[in-house]
Write a protein that holds these residues in place. Structure first.
Motif, PDB file in Angstrom:
ATOM      1  N   ALA A 230       0.991  -1.014  -0.099  1.00 55.08           N
ATOM      2  CA  ALA A 230      -0.476   0.107  -0.211  1.00 55.08           C
ATOM      3  C   ALA A 230       0.964   1.243  -0.125  1.00 55.08           C
ATOM      4  O   ALA A 230       0.229   2.456  -0.640  1.00 55.08           O
ATOM      5  N   ILE A 231       2.009   1.032   1.295  1.00 56.76           N
ATOM      6  CA  ILE A 231       2.734   2.111   0.967  1.00 56.76           C
ATOM      7  C   ILE A 231       3.390   2.406  -0.406  1.00 56.76           C
ATOM      8  O   ILE A 231       3.537   3.888  -0.963  1.00 56.76           O
ATOM      9  N   THR A 232       4.021   1.618  -1.018  1.00 57.26           N
ATOM     10  CA  THR A 232       4.609   1.595  -2.574  1.00 57.26           C
ATOM     11  C   THR A 232       3.870   2.110  -3.086  1.00 57.26           C
ATOM     12  O   THR A 232       3.975   3.444  -4.591  1.00 57.26           O
ATOM     13  N   LEU A 239       3.502  10.934  -5.983  1.00 59.08           N
ATOM     14  CA  LEU A 239       5.012  11.260  -6.827  1.00 59.08           C
ATOM     15  C   LEU A 239       4.508  11.233  -8.096  1.00 59.08           C
ATOM     16  O   LEU A 239       4.932  12.594  -9.207  1.00 59.08           O
ATOM     17  N   ASN A 240       3.870  10.914  -9.207  1.00 64.33           N
ATOM     18  CA  ASN A 240       3.216  10.957 -10.057  1.00 64.33           C
ATOM     19  C   ASN A 240       2.417  11.779 -10.605  1.00 64.33           C
ATOM     20  O   ASN A 240       2.189  12.780 -11.077  1.00 64.33           O
ATOM     21  N   LEU A 241       1.562  12.450  -9.908  1.00 65.34           N
ATOM     22  CA  LEU A 241       0.677  13.323  -9.672  1.00 65.34           C
ATOM     23  C   LEU A 241       1.057  14.498  -8.617  1.00 65.34           C
ATOM     24  O   LEU A 241       1.192  15.604  -9.437  1.00 65.34           O
ATOM     25  N   ALA A 246       8.539  14.662 -13.559  1.00 64.80           N
ATOM     26  CA  ALA A 246       9.635  14.402 -13.148  1.00 64.80           C
ATOM     27  C   ALA A 246       9.876  13.013 -12.853  1.00 64.80           C
ATOM     28  O   ALA A 246       8.215  12.503 -13.268  1.00 64.80           O
ATOM     29  N   THR A 247      10.458  11.930 -13.322  1.00 59.31           N
ATOM     30  CA  THR A 247      10.766  10.766 -13.034  1.00 59.31           C
ATOM     31  C   THR A 247      11.249  10.123 -11.297  1.00 59.31           C
ATOM     32  O   THR A 247      10.818   8.522 -11.648  1.00 59.31           O
ATOM     33  N   TYR A 248      10.585  10.592 -10.350  1.00 61.03           N
ATOM     34  CA  TYR A 248      11.169  10.046  -9.078  1.00 61.03           C
ATOM     35  C   TYR A 248       9.988   8.537  -9.122  1.00 61.03           C
ATOM     36  O   TYR A 248       9.992   7.738  -7.817  1.00 61.03           O
ATOM     37  N   TRP A 249       9.151   9.168  -9.510  1.00 56.45           N
ATOM     38  CA  TRP A 249       7.761   7.398  -9.436  1.00 56.45           C
ATOM     39  C   TRP A 249       8.786   6.133 -10.628  1.00 56.45           C
ATOM     40  O   TRP A 249       7.609   4.829  -9.412  1.00 56.45           O
TER      41      TRP A 249
END
Length: 353
Positions: A230-232, A239-241, A246-249
């Motif tokens: 769930a945390i992942t 990060l995606n929203l 960026a590409t941190y997701w």
């Protein structure tokens, strides 16, 4: 002024490339490590549980193949970006490789299969149609939305489409439903296990085996499994929203499917860890013991010996946690009923050796 502006643009481009390289490398390193764990867990499962139902074996095989394919597709997409497109036109790097879109679909499929596995587990141990149906519906919704995102990527294979508002909303719904379903699955499993613990007692089969400790371990494992996935999913969503350009997701996207695979394999392999002295093994009834039904009707030792049977509960909604000890061709059962009945059975055992 012109040179300063060009230098600023070059610095921003270099920073973006470094970010892409860093997130891709970190994500791929973690993902391949988890794939190695998947290989080990798959080997241990087929070695330790050769008599499991063919449906379980097929599920493990499917998840294993999907995990390996995910690793291959990620490697292909990174090789395409960093090697094949090196020194090419910048517009080529805007095109999303087919392997990236395919890997996203495989992650969606892995999530769906894993959550269906836990849906079946909830149904077997609780018999509650409402809760089981709710978990199943959430899994189907997340799967359908995941297919929609994959179709969108195939129809518009451009890197700019990932940061578009419509795709962000659609992708966010996928991760949101999946994360919520993980929490619901965890709550259901922990609630049922806690209810069983309230009436669980020790039993004697040559040596005392305390069911309280086992149930505590199962609750801790269920919480850890659900919280991790769930945390992942939540970090992937956030990060995606919040940082669409960026590409941190990327690391979370690469490893979330592998976490689901390993959680299912760990659920099956954990049966071999609850062992007592003299190589006696405790096994949960909801872990698909060969020859045992979900109502704890018994298990044949497979050696022509006696088959001892625990009485089935009259209330289908509250199935007992049944443990079996297997040693030298003999099978004994103990059902986690009330503490008083457990004490009575111990007394009878002492009086009638």
């Amino acid at each position: 002024m012109a040179s300063a502006s060009a230098a600023a643009q070059l610095a921003a481009l270099v920073a973006l490339i470094k970010q892409l390289f860093a997130t891709s490398f970190i994500g791929f390193a973690i993902a391949t490590t988890l794939t190695g764990i998947t290989v080990l867990q798959t080997y241990l499962y087929y070695r330790n549980y050769p008599k499991d139902h063919w449906g379980l074996k097929s599920t493990v095989a499917l998840l294993f193949v999907l995990d390996i394919l995910c690793t291959i597709f990620v490697a292909h997409s990174l090789y395409t970006y960093f090697v094949l497109n090196f020194e090419s036109s910048p517009t080529i790097d805007l095109i999303i490789p087919w392997s990236f879109s395919s890997e996203k679909f495989l992650v969606t499929l892995i999530t769906f299969v894993a959550q269906l596995f836990y849906t079946r587990t909830i149904w077997k141990i609780s018999g509650n149609a409402i809760i089981t149906g709710s978990v199943c519906i959430l899994a189907v919704i997340a799967f359908a939305l995941g297919i929609a995102t994959t179709v969108h990527l195939y129809q518009t294979p451009l890197a700019t489409s990932i940061s578009s508002r419509s795709f962000q909303i659609l992708s966010g719904m996928v991760q949101g439903f999946a994360a919520f379903n993980d929490v619901l699955i965890t709550v259901c499993l922990c609630t049922w296990l806690y209810q069983r613990k309230v009436g669980a007692g020790g039993w004697d089969a040559g040596h005392t085996f305390g069911t309280d400790k086992v149930i505590d371990t199962l609750i801790l494992y269920a919480v850890s499994r659900g919280v991790l996935t769930a945390i992942t999913q939540f970090l992937f969503l956030t990060l995606n929203l919040s940082l669409p350009h960026a590409t941190y997701w990327m690391p979370f996207q690469q490893m979330v499917g592998k976490l689901y695979v390993n959680s299912v394999l760990a659920t099956l392999n954990v049966r071999s860890t609850f062992s007592t002295v003299e190589n006696k093994q405790a096994t949960m009834v909801f872990a698909d013991v060969p020859g045992m039904t979900s109502t704890g009707t018994g298990l044949d030792s497979g050696t022509g010996g006696e088959s001892h049977t625990a009485s089935a509960p009259s209330d289908k909604r509250s199935k007992p946690l049944v443990f079996a000890t297997m040693s030298a061709g003999t099978v004994d059962f103990a059902s986690s009923q009330s503490r008083g009945s457990g004490e009575n059975s111990e007394k009878e055992t002492r009086d009638n050796p």
